[in-house]
Design an enzyme around this catalytic site. Structure first.
Site, PDB file in Angstrom:
ATOM      1  N   GLU A  31       5.020   9.441  11.332  1.00  0.00           N
ATOM      2  CA  GLU A  31       4.175   8.259  11.137  1.00  0.00           C
ATOM      3  C   GLU A  31       4.644   7.171  12.080  1.00  0.00           C
ATOM      4  O   GLU A  31       5.829   6.857  12.124  1.00  0.00           O
ATOM      5  CB  GLU A  31       4.257   7.792   9.673  1.00  0.00           C
ATOM      6  N   SER A  45     -11.170  -0.059  -1.226  1.00  0.00           N
ATOM      7  CA  SER A  45     -11.685  -0.481  -2.546  1.00  0.00           C
ATOM      8  C   SER A  45     -10.972   0.205  -3.706  1.00  0.00           C
ATOM      9  O   SER A  45     -11.208  -0.151  -4.864  1.00  0.00           O
ATOM     10  CB  SER A  45     -13.184  -0.188  -2.646  1.00  0.00           C
ATOM     11  N   HIS A  49     -14.216   7.774  -6.245  1.00  0.00           N
ATOM     12  CA  HIS A  49     -15.655   7.957  -6.454  1.00  0.00           C
ATOM     13  C   HIS A  49     -15.953   9.272  -7.172  1.00  0.00           C
ATOM     14  O   HIS A  49     -15.257  10.272  -6.956  1.00  0.00           O
ATOM     15  CB  HIS A  49     -16.389   7.970  -5.108  1.00  0.00           C
ATOM     16  N   CYS A 441       9.362 -14.895  -5.285  1.00  0.00           N
ATOM     17  CA  CYS A 441      10.285 -13.755  -5.308  1.00  0.00           C
ATOM     18  C   CYS A 441      10.771 -13.304  -3.930  1.00  0.00           C
ATOM     19  O   CYS A 441      11.768 -12.595  -3.837  1.00  0.00           O
ATOM     20  CB  CYS A 441       9.675 -12.579  -6.071  1.00  0.00           C
TER      21      CYS A 441
HETATM   22  C1  FAD Z   1     -12.795  -1.119   3.614  1.00  0.00           C
HETATM   23  C2  FAD Z   1     -12.558   0.272   3.113  1.00  0.00           C
HETATM   24  C3  FAD Z   1     -12.944   0.649   1.831  1.00  0.00           C
HETATM   25  C4  FAD Z   1     -12.732   1.947   1.374  1.00  0.00           C
HETATM   26  N1  FAD Z   1     -12.964   2.250   0.067  1.00  0.00           N
HETATM   27  C5  FAD Z   1     -12.723   3.495  -0.385  1.00  0.00           C
HETATM   28  C6  FAD Z   1     -12.883   3.818  -1.747  1.00  0.00           C
HETATM   29  O1  FAD Z   1     -13.114   2.957  -2.596  1.00  0.00           O
HETATM   30  N2  FAD Z   1     -12.745   5.112  -2.128  1.00  0.00           N
HETATM   31  C7  FAD Z   1     -12.460   6.090  -1.237  1.00  0.00           C
HETATM   32  O2  FAD Z   1     -12.419   7.245  -1.635  1.00  0.00           O
HETATM   33  N3  FAD Z   1     -12.218   5.809   0.058  1.00  0.00           N
HETATM   34  C8  FAD Z   1     -12.323   4.529   0.489  1.00  0.00           C
HETATM   35  N4  FAD Z   1     -12.064   4.215   1.782  1.00  0.00           N
HETATM   36  C9  FAD Z   1     -11.630   5.265   2.688  1.00  0.00           C
HETATM   37  C10 FAD Z   1     -10.144   5.558   2.556  1.00  0.00           C
HETATM   38  O3  FAD Z   1      -9.392   4.381   2.547  1.00  0.00           O
HETATM   39  C11 FAD Z   1      -9.756   6.428   3.738  1.00  0.00           C
HETATM   40  O4  FAD Z   1     -10.615   7.527   3.791  1.00  0.00           O
HETATM   41  C12 FAD Z   1      -8.324   6.947   3.648  1.00  0.00           C
HETATM   42  O5  FAD Z   1      -7.419   5.933   3.363  1.00  0.00           O
HETATM   43  C13 FAD Z   1      -7.985   7.625   4.961  1.00  0.00           C
HETATM   44  O6  FAD Z   1      -6.676   8.086   4.898  1.00  0.00           O
HETATM   45  P1  FAD Z   1      -6.015   8.726   6.189  1.00  0.00           P
HETATM   46  O7  FAD Z   1      -4.693   9.221   5.761  1.00  0.00           O
HETATM   47  O8  FAD Z   1      -6.953   9.673   6.827  1.00  0.00           O
HETATM   48  O9  FAD Z   1      -5.888   7.515   7.225  1.00  0.00           O
HETATM   49  P2  FAD Z   1      -4.839   6.310   7.301  1.00  0.00           P
HETATM   50  O10 FAD Z   1      -4.485   5.775   5.979  1.00  0.00           O
HETATM   51  O11 FAD Z   1      -5.393   5.343   8.283  1.00  0.00           O
HETATM   52  O12 FAD Z   1      -3.533   7.003   7.875  1.00  0.00           O
HETATM   53  C14 FAD Z   1      -3.451   7.466   9.200  1.00  0.00           C
HETATM   54  C15 FAD Z   1      -2.028   7.224   9.675  1.00  0.00           C
HETATM   55  O13 FAD Z   1      -1.832   7.844  10.937  1.00  0.00           O
HETATM   56  C16 FAD Z   1      -0.891   7.045  11.651  1.00  0.00           C
HETATM   57  N5  FAD Z   1      -0.975   7.364  13.072  1.00  0.00           N
HETATM   58  C17 FAD Z   1      -2.024   7.127  13.897  1.00  0.00           C
HETATM   59  N6  FAD Z   1      -1.741   7.522  15.143  1.00  0.00           N
HETATM   60  C18 FAD Z   1      -0.471   8.024  15.115  1.00  0.00           C
HETATM   61  C19 FAD Z   1       0.388   8.564  16.102  1.00  0.00           C
HETATM   62  N7  FAD Z   1       0.016   8.657  17.392  1.00  0.00           N
HETATM   63  N8  FAD Z   1       1.622   8.968  15.712  1.00  0.00           N
HETATM   64  C20 FAD Z   1       2.020   8.875  14.429  1.00  0.00           C
HETATM   65  N9  FAD Z   1       1.239   8.337  13.461  1.00  0.00           N
HETATM   66  C21 FAD Z   1       0.004   7.930  13.793  1.00  0.00           C
HETATM   67  C22 FAD Z   1      -1.329   5.636  11.325  1.00  0.00           C
HETATM   68  O14 FAD Z   1      -0.321   4.689  11.574  1.00  0.00           O
HETATM   69  C23 FAD Z   1      -1.715   5.747   9.860  1.00  0.00           C
HETATM   70  O15 FAD Z   1      -0.651   5.374   9.014  1.00  0.00           O
HETATM   71  C24 FAD Z   1     -12.197   2.911   2.249  1.00  0.00           C
HETATM   72  C25 FAD Z   1     -11.784   2.528   3.524  1.00  0.00           C
HETATM   73  C26 FAD Z   1     -11.899   1.214   3.930  1.00  0.00           C
HETATM   74  C27 FAD Z   1     -11.323   0.789   5.226  1.00  0.00           C
END
Ligand code: FAD
Length: 475
Positions: A31, A45, A49, A441
């Protein structure tokens, strides 16, 4: 040589790592940020869902419905906060009621149980403060609310307890094919792996392009929120949605797992993939959209903070999950909403595919249970007294808003995937999430971090490198 390297420590990467750790595989997560759950997983949010929204037949539909069903057991195993909280999609008039009928049919096709359309007395009994202009609502009893960053962090902790390796603050800068796997180059070194999983969120297209010709793009879309004090946390009993549009599910009004009130998000395409600013125009849109839900004005004077997150929206319209044309290279890319709800199902499927391809067997000694986290603010007076008689640090309340004790903070620092920064403590035990937003805190948390990590106070970070809080001694 590792068996599998997972790129990205969001909810998808961390749950995939944990699922992979249940097989006889040597697994590592890389990460780039200083802490886990620093991307989309940190600011969203928080809704698990039910699964009526995605188009039947899509990966979103399948993973959402399956992921939702996995949440209650996952929350018990990993001990993160999850509260079943029905959602209500509200309709204002006949035209929108037709949309509810379509969502109902779609939900049933996706295998979502218990859906119904409420009207009249039944509707206002379910949500007493609802505006009289709401004519009907689709109720999904299997929806829930959670603490998204904790889903990721507790999964990574449990994976590490089972032997997985975590490299935080290390960025993957290149991938290349080897005869027997993939070479992963980072800003700190090189690793060989038989398989690599791309779970890089908003950067997943860039990671993909390191090994394959460009095939999809991620369009970052900002969403802004208000968080209101727990004085009004019980204003609504359900998560209230408007009818979805092409732009998404729109602005919602929801209780949070901490008893506060969440309002948002808007949706705006942005050019920067990581900056999460809030702006007056977006927040006004959020306020005005949410105001329609209730018959009384929203108590915006009880706002304790505003924040924003970035959706990793793929231009393909659906999640991109599974094998690629490069042997050993797998992806969970474009995981926008409902990615949080879907993540457990994505992780399960992806890990099974990788394990099967690598010929791995299931581990008999895998322990799916994380050591229970003591949460003083959820205990009875009697339980607290008993706890304090065993360890007096539970009587030292550091965060007065959220009632978090010194002992809980110390525990959060010393676990696997433990807190190394002020924000890390906030994510793991909630110190600083309350009404004063760490005004009181933070100095104490800095002192505890310095003591427990064995570093000077001026080296304690707020979030990552460059975010030192103290400059040096004045007196
Ligand atoms: C405004 C908003 C509202 C949402 N509401 C909902 C909801 O209510 N319910 C729901 O089901 N979903 C919701 N979602 C979607 C949900 O948040 C995402 O689908 C989910 O968090 C994605 O997780 P992820 O692990 O794929 O991505 P991320 O959490 O973005 O993790 C990806 C990680 O990869 C790392 N990374 C990137 N490039 C590199 C690299 N080159 N080397 C090492 N690490 C790297 C990043 O630093 C990051 O930590 C929402 C999203 C948003 C933004």
């Amino acid at each position: 040589m590792e068996d599998v390297i997972v790129i990205g420590g969001g909810v998808v990467g961390c749950l995939t790592l944990r699922a992979l750790a249940s097989w006889k595989l040597r697994v590592r997560l890389i990460e780039k940020q200083y802490d886990l759950a620093s991307g989309a997983t940190m600011a969203n949010s928080a809704i698990v869902h039910a699964g009526y929204d995605p188009e039947p037949g899509t990966r979103k539909a399948r993973f959402n419905a399956e992921g939702n069903r996995l949440y209650p057991a996952l929350a018990r195993e990993l001990d993160f906060l999850f509260l079943p909280t029905p959602s209500l999609v509200t309709a204002f008039g006949e035209e929108q009621e037709e949309t509810l009928e379509k969502l109902l049919a779609r939900g049933r096709e996706n295998g979502v149980e218990g859906l119904s359309i409420l009207r009249g007395e039944e509707l206002f009994r379910a949500e007493p403060r609802l505006s009289e202009k709401v004519t009907a609502a689709l109720r999904a009893p299997t929806a829930g609310i959670t603490e998204p960053w904790s889903v990721a962090i507790t999964a990574a902790e449990n994976a590490a307890d089972n032997g997985a390796l975590l490299n935080l603050g290390e960025e993957v800068t290149g991938l290349s094919r080897l005869p027997d796997g993939i070479l992963v180059t980072t800003d700190k070194g090189e690793y060989k792996a038989r398989a690599v999983v791309n779970a890089a969120g908003v950067w997943a297209d860039r990671i993909h392009d390191m090994l394959l010709p460009h095939a999809f793009s991620i369009r970052p879309r900002l969403g802004q929120y208000y968080l209101l004090d727990r004085k009004v946390g019980d204003l609504v009993k359900n998560t209230l949605f408007a009818c979805p549009t092409r732009e998404g599910k729109g602005v919602l009004l929801s209780p949070s797992v901490h008893g506060k009130l969440l309002i948002g998000p808007d949706a705006r395409e942005v050019s920067d993939r990581e900056l999460t600013p809030t702006d007056a125009e977006g927040l006004r849109f959020v306020r005005e959209s949410a105001a329609r839900f209730l018959r009384e004005p929203l108590p915006m004077n009880l706002t304790i903070r505003t924040y924003a997150g970035i959706r990793p929206t793929p231009d393909t319209g659906d999640f991109i999950v599974g094998k690629t044309d490069v042997p050993g290279f797998y992806q969970a890319a474009g995981i926008e909403s409902p990615g949080l709800a879907s993540a457990p199902a994505i992780a399960r499927e992806l890990s099974e595919t990788v394990a099967r391809d690598l010929g791995a067997a299931k581990r008999e000694d895998f322990n799916p249970f994380r050591r229970k986290q003591i949460r003083l603010n959820r205990m009875s007076e009697e339980e607290k007294r008993e706890l304090i008689s065993r360890d007096s640090r539970y009587a030292v309340i550091v965060c007065k808003c959220e009632k978090v004790s010194e002992a809980e903070i110390v525990d959060a620092i010393h676990r696997n995937a433990g807190a190394r920064s002020v924000k890390g403590v906030k994510k793991r035990v909630g110190a600083g999430f309350g009404r004063c937003q760490a005004g009181f805190c933070q100095p104490v948390v800095v002192s505890i971090l310095a003591r427990e990590l064995g570093i000077p106070k001026d080296q304690v970070l707020y979030d990552g490198p460059g975010s030192e809080i103290l400059k040096g001694k004045v007196k």
